[in-house]
Write a protein that holds these residues in place. Structure first.
Motif, mmCIF file in Angstrom:
data_model
loop_
_atom_site.group_PDB
_atom_site.id
_atom_site.type_symbol
_atom_site.label_atom_id
_atom_site.label_comp_id
_atom_site.label_asym_id
_atom_site.label_seq_id
_atom_site.Cartn_x
_atom_site.Cartn_y
_atom_site.Cartn_z
ATOM 1 N N ALA A 171 2.105 -24.674 9.912
ATOM 2 C CA ALA A 171 3.298 -25.157 10.608
ATOM 3 C C ALA A 171 3.150 -26.595 11.082
ATOM 4 O O ALA A 171 4.154 -27.284 11.326
ATOM 5 C CB ALA A 171 3.620 -24.249 11.796
ATOM 6 N N ILE A 173 2.597 -29.194 9.544
ATOM 7 C CA ILE A 173 3.183 -30.220 8.671
ATOM 8 C C ILE A 173 4.710 -30.214 8.711
ATOM 9 O O ILE A 173 5.355 -31.021 8.034
ATOM 10 C CB ILE A 173 2.697 -30.084 7.224
ATOM 11 C CG1 ILE A 173 3.191 -28.789 6.573
ATOM 12 C CG2 ILE A 173 1.170 -30.184 7.157
ATOM 13 C CD1 ILE A 173 2.875 -28.698 5.077
ATOM 14 N N ASP A 174 5.287 -29.319 9.488
ATOM 15 C CA ASP A 174 6.747 -29.225 9.573
ATOM 16 C C ASP A 174 7.249 -30.076 10.730
ATOM 17 O O ASP A 174 7.080 -29.710 11.899
ATOM 18 C CB ASP A 174 7.161 -27.769 9.767
ATOM 19 C CG ASP A 174 8.672 -27.571 9.761
ATOM 20 O OD1 ASP A 174 9.413 -28.587 9.746
ATOM 21 O OD2 ASP A 174 9.111 -26.405 9.768
ATOM 22 N N PRO A 175 7.893 -31.216 10.460
ATOM 23 C CA PRO A 175 8.314 -32.120 11.544
ATOM 24 C C PRO A 175 9.468 -31.589 12.383
ATOM 25 O O PRO A 175 9.775 -32.164 13.432
ATOM 26 C CB PRO A 175 8.718 -33.397 10.801
ATOM 27 C CG PRO A 175 9.134 -32.924 9.445
ATOM 28 C CD PRO A 175 8.229 -31.756 9.132
ATOM 29 N N ASP A 177 9.719 -28.137 13.187
ATOM 30 C CA ASP A 177 9.374 -26.841 13.782
ATOM 31 C C ASP A 177 9.579 -26.933 15.289
ATOM 32 O O ASP A 177 9.026 -27.814 15.951
ATOM 33 C CB ASP A 177 7.921 -26.484 13.466
ATOM 34 C CG ASP A 177 7.587 -25.035 13.803
ATOM 35 O OD1 ASP A 177 7.801 -24.628 14.967
ATOM 36 O OD2 ASP A 177 7.108 -24.316 12.918
ATOM 37 N N ARG A 186 1.121 -31.641 16.651
ATOM 38 C CA ARG A 186 1.482 -32.856 15.910
ATOM 39 C C ARG A 186 1.268 -34.100 16.776
ATOM 40 O O ARG A 186 0.802 -35.146 16.295
ATOM 41 C CB ARG A 186 2.925 -32.758 15.416
ATOM 42 C CG ARG A 186 3.107 -31.759 14.273
ATOM 43 C CD ARG A 186 4.579 -31.619 13.868
ATOM 44 N NE ARG A 186 5.144 -32.880 13.418
ATOM 45 C CZ ARG A 186 5.056 -33.355 12.177
ATOM 46 N NH1 ARG A 186 4.401 -32.656 11.241
ATOM 47 N NH2 ARG A 186 5.627 -34.491 11.850
#
Length: 225
Positions: A171, A173-175, A177, A186
């Protein structure tokens, strides 16, 4: 067929001896209703080896839970070493203290209760000596703040920082989320990636704890920490 947990069992059978104190700690945590989010045995041994490789005499842990990882880390210390572990929840800290006593490492460990950022600020104000290794396994929303706090006087050039749960089953890498834990992770990557005092990488892990990872950093460059 993917059998991550089975491979972890194989690793444990081959490389990790049975350990009554660590098994008792996990049982006590479950009995006390603590969430089952401790590091795996293989990961605990990895942390133990990191501390030994770093020659750590002073260790800081942010996020005690029931003291399972605390015991692994404390066992890496010399007889005059010191480990400070920070825990928000008094109930968790009580369980951890009992586990630490049962494991015979209580003379090395100082459990401190309260919001970690406040405790860290007090430690800096009190002029506490820097730590050789820092393990961060607390709320993910404040990961970047925890690293910033330990860089501000609680580490030195050569100190090792390890952060758990930085992949979050991909998750990270999901900008978009919306999970605050993903947003915080992040932000941790963004902060460490631009922090000139740190040399860092992250590794993905699979196993009994599913798909996740650790971030590893060394304070370096001869700059003030």
């Amino acid at each position: 067929m993917t059998d991550w947990a089975g491979v972890d069992d194989y690793i444990g059978d081959k490389l990790l001896a049975a350990d009554a104190a660590l098994a008792a700690a996990l049982a006590a945590n479950a009995q006390a209703g603590l969430p089952p989010i401790d590091v795996s045995p293989a990961q605990g041994k990895m942390l133990h080896l990191f501390a030994r490789m770093a020659g750590a005499r002073r260790i800081l842990e942010i996020g005690t839970l029931g003291g399972y990882s605390t015991i692994w880390l404390a066992r890496a210390l010399p007889s005059d070493g010191h480990l400070v572990t920070l825990e928000l929840e008094p109930h968790h800290a009580d369980v951890a203290r009992e586990n630490i006593v049962r494991a015979g490492v209580n003379a090395l460990v100082d459990v401190r209760i309260g919001p970690a950022l406040s405790t860290l600020a007090k430690m800096r104000a009190d002029g506490e000596a820097p730590f050789d290794l820092v393990f961060i396994d607390a709320d993910k929303e404040n990961g970047a703040a925890y690293v910033g706090a330990v860089l501000a006087g609680l580490t030195r050039s050569g100190s090792v920082i390890v952060v758990d749960n930085v992949v979050r089953e991909g998750a990270v890498i999901d900008p978009v989320d919306p999970d605050p834990r993903v947003i915080g992770t992040r932000a941790l990557f963004d902060y460490i990636g631009t922090e000139p005092r740190l040399s860092a990488t992250a590794v993905q892990t699979v196993g009994a704890k599913k798909w996740d990872g650790f971030l590893l950093a060394v304070v370096g460059g001869g700059e003030a920490a």
